[in-house]
Design a protein around this motif. Structure first.
Motif, PDB file in Angstrom:
ATOM      1  N   THR A  36       0.806  -1.327   0.138  1.00  0.00           N
ATOM      2  CA  THR A  36      -0.049   0.019  -0.042  1.00  0.00           C
ATOM      3  C   THR A  36       0.997   1.219  -0.100  1.00  0.00           C
ATOM      4  N   THR A  37       0.610   2.450  -0.615  1.00  0.00           N
ATOM      5  CA  THR A  37       1.302   3.592  -0.686  1.00  0.00           C
ATOM      6  C   THR A  37       0.487   4.689  -0.975  1.00  0.00           C
ATOM      7  N   HIS A  38       0.664   5.897  -0.412  1.00  0.00           N
ATOM      8  CA  HIS A  38       0.271   7.109  -1.095  1.00  0.00           C
ATOM      9  C   HIS A  38       1.641   7.824  -1.839  1.00  0.00           C
ATOM     10  N   ALA A  39       2.612   7.392  -1.860  1.00  0.00           N
ATOM     11  CA  ALA A  39       3.945   7.992  -2.444  1.00  0.00           C
ATOM     12  C   ALA A  39       3.991   7.626  -3.821  1.00  0.00           C
ATOM     13  N   ILE A  40       3.961   8.650  -4.816  1.00  0.00           N
ATOM     14  CA  ILE A  40       3.969   8.645  -5.971  1.00  0.00           C
ATOM     15  C   ILE A  40       5.753   7.942  -6.258  1.00  0.00           C
ATOM     16  N   GLU A  41       6.743   8.517  -5.621  1.00  0.00           N
ATOM     17  CA  GLU A  41       7.865   7.721  -5.926  1.00  0.00           C
ATOM     18  C   GLU A  41       7.934   6.285  -5.633  1.00  0.00           C
ATOM     19  N   ASP A  42       7.107   5.761  -4.571  1.00  0.00           N
ATOM     20  CA  ASP A  42       7.018   4.311  -4.539  1.00  0.00           C
ATOM     21  C   ASP A  42       6.547   3.662  -5.975  1.00  0.00           C
ATOM     22  N   ILE A  43       5.443   4.259  -6.394  1.00  0.00           N
ATOM     23  CA  ILE A  43       4.974   3.712  -7.680  1.00  0.00           C
ATOM     24  C   ILE A  43       5.936   3.790  -8.807  1.00  0.00           C
ATOM     25  N   ARG A  44       6.515   4.720  -8.763  1.00  0.00           N
ATOM     26  CA  ARG A  44       7.854   5.025  -9.797  1.00  0.00           C
ATOM     27  C   ARG A  44       8.784   4.009  -9.733  1.00  0.00           C
ATOM     28  N   GLN A  45       9.379   3.699  -8.325  1.00  0.00           N
ATOM     29  CA  GLN A  45      10.464   2.988  -8.395  1.00  0.00           C
ATOM     30  C   GLN A  45      10.123   1.352  -8.306  1.00  0.00           C
ATOM     31  N   PHE A  46       9.034   1.170  -7.866  1.00  0.00           N
ATOM     32  CA  PHE A  46       8.838  -0.111  -7.215  1.00  0.00           C
ATOM     33  C   PHE A  46       7.658  -1.100  -7.903  1.00  0.00           C
ATOM     34  N   ALA A  47       6.684  -0.487  -8.505  1.00  0.00           N
ATOM     35  CA  ALA A  47       5.538  -1.085  -8.788  1.00  0.00           C
ATOM     36  C   ALA A  47       5.658  -1.584 -10.307  1.00  0.00           C
ATOM     37  N   ASP A  48       5.218  -2.739 -10.787  1.00  0.00           N
ATOM     38  CA  ASP A  48       4.983  -3.293 -11.853  1.00  0.00           C
ATOM     39  C   ASP A  48       3.430  -2.998 -12.277  1.00  0.00           C
ATOM     40  N   GLN A  49       2.478  -2.997 -11.388  1.00  0.00           N
ATOM     41  CA  GLN A  49       1.265  -3.201 -11.288  1.00  0.00           C
ATOM     42  C   GLN A  49       0.518  -2.339 -10.661  1.00  0.00           C
ATOM     43  N   ILE A  50      -0.633  -1.603 -10.924  1.00  0.00           N
ATOM     44  CA  ILE A  50      -1.289  -0.711  -9.986  1.00  0.00           C
ATOM     45  C   ILE A  50      -2.652  -1.372  -9.781  1.00  0.00           C
TER      46      ILE A  50
END
Length: 290
Positions: A188-202
């Protein structure tokens, strides 16, 4: 190597105070990192706790590699690790003591691995949890979860409170582990940087339901802002993919399907002045508010 679906949720329903989840159906693939997004109090943490059987759903089934609660709980807890935000009931313990308590649960636990993680995060082994800062507490939770080497990892706001160096160490640890472990991560995250750095899927949690998985890179390619020549303005009714049009100060539109929109503009001989992808924070905001 474990076979099957790492995490499979079937028709889960859960009511907790003002939070209502469900019905939720979700399958996560091996070796992928999923970012679970949603407004505050939408139920993200509650969903993770249900996956750990720390909360009981009103109905539905949760399977970890084909095993379900409660009959397979002992085996499931060897396959899954959780880094909550915050750890509860650990105030009087040190990281060293917590590591000693958790180690017997996991056959893949290696003390040298655990000590190296603690050193990389620069978190003391002999300091009580209650006396730690927010950042230190987060690093304790991540040290313990990563040291299990479990193939399914649930992370609740994993970078909340981390400084830049610790965030970078965390990323390096995930990359290092990916070379040895076929691991599925749900964070879970609210941080855009987490999505940019870590996520493959949303994954989007809205009104108690899950939308997705949505492939991050494909979303970034598909959503676009396009400026048009004022000489020949489009009839939006014939252009696919367009979700917004604005004529001020220059005619421009936003599309959720760039290729379809581009093909239609070209077919209708509508000149494009320039185009650019949406910023990731604007894209996530639009997806959550749709």
């Amino acid at each position: 190597m474990n076979s099957g679906i790492p995490l499979h949720i079937k028709q889960l329903v859960k009511q907790q105070d003002d939070i209502h989840l469900g019905p939720i159906d979700l399958e996560l693939e091996p070796n992928m990192t999923y970012a679970l997004l949603g407004p505050n109090s939408s139920g993200k943490s509650t969903l993770l706790k249900c996956c750990m059987n720390l909360m009981k759903p009103a109905s539905g089934i949760i399977e970890i590699y084909g095993r379900s609660y409660p009959q397979d709980e002992h085996r499931i807890k060897q396959l899954i690790a959780f880094a909550p935000d915050p750890l509860e009931g650990c105030e009087l313990f040190t990281l060293g003591q917590m590591g000693d308590m958790i180690a017997p649960w996991y056959a893949s636990w290696e003390r040298s691995h655990f000590l190296r993680r603690a050193e990389q995060f620069k978190v003391p082994l002999d300091k009580r949890y209650e006396k730690m800062s927010q950042g230190e507490r987060k690093k304790v939770a991540l040290t313990l979860a990563l040291s299990t080497q479990a193939p399914v990892l649930l992370l609740d706001e994993p970078t909340n409170g981390l400084d830049i160096n610790s965030r970078n160490r965390f990323k390096e640890m995930l990359v290092e582990d990916a070379e040895r472990i076929e691991r599925t991560v749900l964070m879970t995250t609210h941080a855009i940087e987490d999505i940019r750095q870590f996520a493959d899927q949303i994954l989007l949690l809205k009104n108690g339901r899950i939308e997705g998985p949505l492939e991050k890179d494909r979303l970034i390619q598909s959503w676009r802002r396009v400026w048009l020549s004022a000489d020949k303005l489009p009839d939006l009714s014939v252009i696919p993919g367009v979700v917004e049009y604005n004529g001020y100060p220059y005619p421009h539109l936003i599309t959720r399907n760039w290729q379809e929109t581009l093909d239609s503009l070209n077919a209708n001989q509508i000149p494009i002045v320039r185009d650019q992808p949406l910023s990731l924070d604007e894209l996530m905001e639009r997806l959550l508010n749709e």
